[in-house]
Design an enzyme around this catalytic site. Sequence first.
Site, PDB file in Angstrom:
ATOM      1  N   ASP A   1       0.810  -1.221   0.000  1.00 52.62           N
ATOM      2  CA  ASP A   1       0.000   0.000   0.000  1.00 52.62           C
ATOM      3  C   ASP A   1       0.849   1.280   0.000  1.00 52.62           C
ATOM      4  O   ASP A   1       0.355   2.353  -0.310  1.00 52.62           O
ATOM      5  CB  ASP A   1      -0.930   0.017   1.228  1.00 52.62           C
ATOM      6  CG  ASP A   1      -0.179  -0.223   2.547  1.00 52.62           C
ATOM      7  OD1 ASP A   1       1.058  -0.368   2.520  1.00 52.62           O
ATOM      8  OD2 ASP A   1      -0.831  -0.274   3.603  1.00 52.62           O
ATOM      9  N   HIS A   2       2.119   1.188   0.319  1.00 52.95           N
ATOM     10  CA  HIS A   2       2.954   2.395   0.424  1.00 52.95           C
ATOM     11  C   HIS A   2       3.614   2.753  -0.905  1.00 52.95           C
ATOM     12  O   HIS A   2       3.468   3.856  -1.405  1.00 52.95           O
ATOM     13  CB  HIS A   2       4.042   2.196   1.488  1.00 52.95           C
ATOM     14  CG  HIS A   2       3.561   2.361   2.897  1.00 52.95           C
ATOM     15  ND1 HIS A   2       2.594   1.570   3.444  1.00 52.95           N
ATOM     16  CD2 HIS A   2       3.919   3.246   3.859  1.00 52.95           C
ATOM     17  CE1 HIS A   2       2.373   1.955   4.699  1.00 52.95           C
ATOM     18  NE2 HIS A   2       3.168   2.974   4.976  1.00 52.95           N
TER      19      HIS A   2
ATOM     20  N   ASP B   1       4.229  -1.286  11.228  1.00 57.16           N
ATOM     21  CA  ASP B   1       3.777   0.056  10.885  1.00 57.16           C
ATOM     22  C   ASP B   1       3.230   0.681  12.158  1.00 57.16           C
ATOM     23  O   ASP B   1       2.474   0.037  12.895  1.00 57.16           O
ATOM     24  CB  ASP B   1       2.688   0.005   9.808  1.00 57.16           C
ATOM     25  CG  ASP B   1       2.430   1.397   9.274  1.00 57.16           C
ATOM     26  OD1 ASP B   1       2.974   1.737   8.209  1.00 57.16           O
ATOM     27  OD2 ASP B   1       1.708   2.172   9.945  1.00 57.16           O
TER      28      ASP B   1
ATOM     29  N   ARG C   1      -0.033  12.749  10.205  1.00 56.37           N
ATOM     30  CA  ARG C   1       1.298  13.317  10.486  1.00 56.37           C
ATOM     31  C   ARG C   1       1.556  14.517   9.588  1.00 56.37           C
ATOM     32  O   ARG C   1       1.280  14.464   8.392  1.00 56.37           O
ATOM     33  CB  ARG C   1       2.398  12.275  10.213  1.00 56.37           C
ATOM     34  CG  ARG C   1       2.359  11.181  11.241  1.00 56.37           C
ATOM     35  CD  ARG C   1       3.549  10.245  11.172  1.00 56.37           C
ATOM     36  NE  ARG C   1       3.457   9.395  12.344  1.00 56.37           N
ATOM     37  CZ  ARG C   1       3.727   8.106  12.370  1.00 56.37           C
ATOM     38  NH1 ARG C   1       4.145   7.496  11.277  1.00 56.37           N
ATOM     39  NH2 ARG C   1       3.601   7.433  13.490  1.00 56.37           N
TER      40      ARG C   1
ATOM     41  N   SER D   1       7.136   7.022  12.925  1.00 57.15           N
ATOM     42  CA  SER D   1       6.945   5.724  12.282  1.00 57.15           C
ATOM     43  C   SER D   1       7.724   4.606  12.967  1.00 57.15           C
ATOM     44  O   SER D   1       8.600   4.848  13.798  1.00 57.15           O
ATOM     45  CB  SER D   1       7.380   5.804  10.822  1.00 57.15           C
ATOM     46  OG  SER D   1       8.754   5.523  10.713  1.00 57.15           O
TER      47      SER D   1
ATOM     48  N   ARG E   1       9.565   2.556  11.147  1.00 61.44           N
ATOM     49  CA  ARG E   1      10.557   2.091  10.158  1.00 61.44           C
ATOM     50  C   ARG E   1      11.900   1.763  10.813  1.00 61.44           C
ATOM     51  O   ARG E   1      12.553   2.616  11.394  1.00 61.44           O
ATOM     52  CB  ARG E   1      10.705   3.113   9.019  1.00 61.44           C
ATOM     53  CG  ARG E   1      11.180   4.484   9.430  1.00 61.44           C
ATOM     54  CD  ARG E   1      11.091   5.480   8.267  1.00 61.44           C
ATOM     55  NE  ARG E   1       9.695   5.870   8.048  1.00 61.44           N
ATOM     56  CZ  ARG E   1       9.314   7.082   7.662  1.00 61.44           C
ATOM     57  NH1 ARG E   1      10.193   8.033   7.413  1.00 61.44           N
ATOM     58  NH2 ARG E   1       8.029   7.352   7.504  1.00 61.44           N
TER      59      ARG E   1
HETATM   60  C1  MIC Z   1       4.325   6.321   8.258  1.00 60.24           C
HETATM   61  O1  MIC Z   1       3.155   6.647   8.338  1.00 60.24           O
HETATM   62  O2  MIC Z   1       5.259   7.040   8.643  1.00 60.24           O
HETATM   63  C2  MIC Z   1       4.654   4.974   7.663  1.00 60.24           C
HETATM   64  C3  MIC Z   1       5.266   5.200   6.337  1.00 60.24           C
HETATM   65  O3  MIC Z   1       3.478   4.238   7.478  1.00 60.24           O
HETATM   66  C4  MIC Z   1       5.603   4.252   8.627  1.00 60.24           C
HETATM   67  C5  MIC Z   1       6.171   3.013   8.123  1.00 60.24           C
HETATM   68  C6  MIC Z   1       7.279   3.204   7.152  1.00 60.24           C
HETATM   69  O4  MIC Z   1       8.090   4.116   7.280  1.00 60.24           O
HETATM   70  O5  MIC Z   1       7.371   2.378   6.230  1.00 60.24           O
HETATM   71  C7  MIC Z   1       4.990   3.951   9.993  1.00 60.24           C
HETATM   72  O6  MIC Z   1       4.078   4.619  10.390  1.00 60.24           O
HETATM   73  O7  MIC Z   1       5.483   3.068  10.699  1.00 60.24           O
HETATM   74 FE1  SF4 Z   2       0.135   4.812   5.078  1.00 56.42          FE
HETATM   75 FE2  SF4 Z   2       1.504   5.481   7.285  1.00 56.42          FE
HETATM   76 FE3  SF4 Z   2       0.019   7.281   5.977  1.00 56.42          FE
HETATM   77 FE4  SF4 Z   2      -1.166   5.374   7.293  1.00 56.42          FE
HETATM   78  S1  SF4 Z   2       0.116   6.978   8.165  1.00 56.42           S
HETATM   79  S2  SF4 Z   2      -1.689   6.076   5.256  1.00 56.42           S
HETATM   80  S3  SF4 Z   2       0.211   3.657   6.998  1.00 56.42           S
HETATM   81  S4  SF4 Z   2       1.847   6.254   5.209  1.00 56.42           S
END
Ligand code: MIC
Ligand code: SF4
Length: 639
Positions: free
Chosen positions: A64-65, A119, A379, A535, A537
């Site tokens: 999905d990313h 995630d 975010r 996140s 990550r």
């Molecule tokens: C995010 O919202 O920051 C992400 C991208 O979903 C991350 C995961 C990632 O960096 O792949 C998260 O929330 O953990």
């Molecule tokens: Fe995707 Fe992270 Fe954004 Fe949720 S917050 S939509 S998991 S990138």
Amino acid sequence: MGQTIAEKIIAAHLVSGEMKTGEEIGIRIDQTLTQDATGTMAYLEFESMGIPRVKTERSVAYVDHNTLQSGFENADDHRYIQSVCAKHGIYYSRPGNGICHQVHYERFGIPGKTLIGSDSHTPTGGGIGMLAIGAGGMDVAVAMGGGAYYIPMPRMIRVTLTGELRPNVSAKDIILEVLRILTVKGGVGAIVEYAGEGVKTLTVPQRCTITNMGAELGATSSIFPSDEMTRAFLKAEGREEDWVPLSSDADATYAQEIEINLSELEPLAACPHSPDNIKAVKELTDIKVDQVCIGSCTNSSLSDMLKVAAMLKGKKIADGVSLSISPGSRQVFSMMAECGALTDLIDAGARVLECACGPCIGMGFSPNSGGVSLRTFNRNFLGRSGTKDGQVYLVSPETAAAAALTGYFTDPMTLEDTGAIEMPEAFRINDSGVLAPLDEEAAKTAEVLKGPNIKPFPNTHPLEDEIKAELILKVGDNITTDHIMPAGAKILPYRSNIPYLSKFCFAVVDESFAERAEAAGSGIIVGGSNYGQGSSREHAALVPLHLGIRAVVAKSFARIHAANLVNAGILPLIFADPDDYDKLEQGATLEIKDVHKGLKEDKLVLLANGVEIPLRMELAERQKEMLLAGGLLKYTASK
Ligand code: MIC
Ligand code: SF4
């Protein structure tokens, strides 16, 4: 003594430790989820453990990313994830099927079960009464292999909701109010439980908006009771048999209590660049808006989409505004099409994107220079939108739709009320976007397909007894993993290529960081409080590891990032006296002696130009052993 909902679930899954606040507990994990941007690493880690089939009740891999294929990299990664899932007993949700958290609570989540996901917004599942927690990829890999998941036993916060939301005030405003009260640090080490009469008025998707953004409080998780509303939702998903009732005991105790009267709440916005920088929308109405984005795992449910469509029906968006809509799942998307809401959005001038994270992770739709972007996301960290001086505000779907119509920040309560959304009794069920794994026999000979973008992990080191390294970078409070390891369309395709990713480490803060760290060979980072928020990550630990970072010294850490550092074999150290932060200067040579002994005794001393700075640690015995071994994988192999 009575128990909270989370305590009941923990007690039923406890495999080690005592349920005393702050002490490490191990819990059995029923379900896991991964997404593609963290998934490739998690599955490489799982493969390295040599376990043929996952041992969980249900593991799902979502794509999905990274859904913009501008080269072979993502396509290769998706193919790898699909093949590794088929072989090892994991369900694979194809690109276009939706955002992991939305699809998971629609199709797989079960009240009372435990879920960890690679995630940070995995706690979304708390909206249907799961104990759902975000974790690093390595921890998810271990859980897939049947290992426990370890956390410090959280303290319990209760948020009692009274009254009922007024028209055009929504669930997003509730969580923004909680963020205003608790801030991005207020939930660290806690599970937030929602209670009170107001809970009964909130549907499951509304509850999931709230639990989703509990991640921004720094909370370990957030949870709602499983009640008749939950049952009705699962019934509409054709899964009523998955329902079990869950509530806290009347005499359960909480470390902190908050009360919010929903009837008094008004539309709110989180202003740049932090989810807790809250103002009332009515104070912002002179701000002109360039862009509106509706979607993300926070606000992309059918009811959110239908509400926006109702507000836009028969109208045109303002000339100066670009509007994007990303439905959360194929289910949401197809139902929008079926009932005509999609037509209303298209006619009003929306740009409809696929069911994916999209603009939320900087995959397209970056705002213009200095542009004001209103997003229903979770975010608004500096640079996350892809435009460094972009001004991102986090708002409800109602506030977003109001701004799309007028071109200015507009309090949706001042617009005509389009009425409550009628939800269908049954959702459209079409699981064709989820591929089941192969059976055990077929899996034995199935091939795992790896493309050239997948590079080996950085090597971890057993912990040295003496560390001498340069203070490569000194940063302030609330540094996010988006600062440490930015995402976005240009970099995300390289999530399985740590050497390439490393060039971008800390680039939004200091473009020379990566080069300086690499040249120094070994280094230490100094941070303020809540270092590593945001996140899950693990790249924010693996990339510094690749660049030779041995330790991070900070005033305090965010939970998932601290765990990821330990998993990668990097020491997370805390100033015993936070004022000592001021004594350190970037470029200084730092020394830590007798590391092994100090680790045992929970105290180390940092030497900086003859000045002694006492440090402490918040590490469980298991984590200390892991650090000595050189991280989670080496530790697991040694067992
Ligand atoms: C995010 O919202 O920051 C992400 C991208 O979903 C991350 C995961 C990632 O960096 O792949 C998260 O929330 O953990
Ligand atoms: Fe995707 Fe992270 Fe954004 Fe949720 S917050 S939509 S998991 S990138």
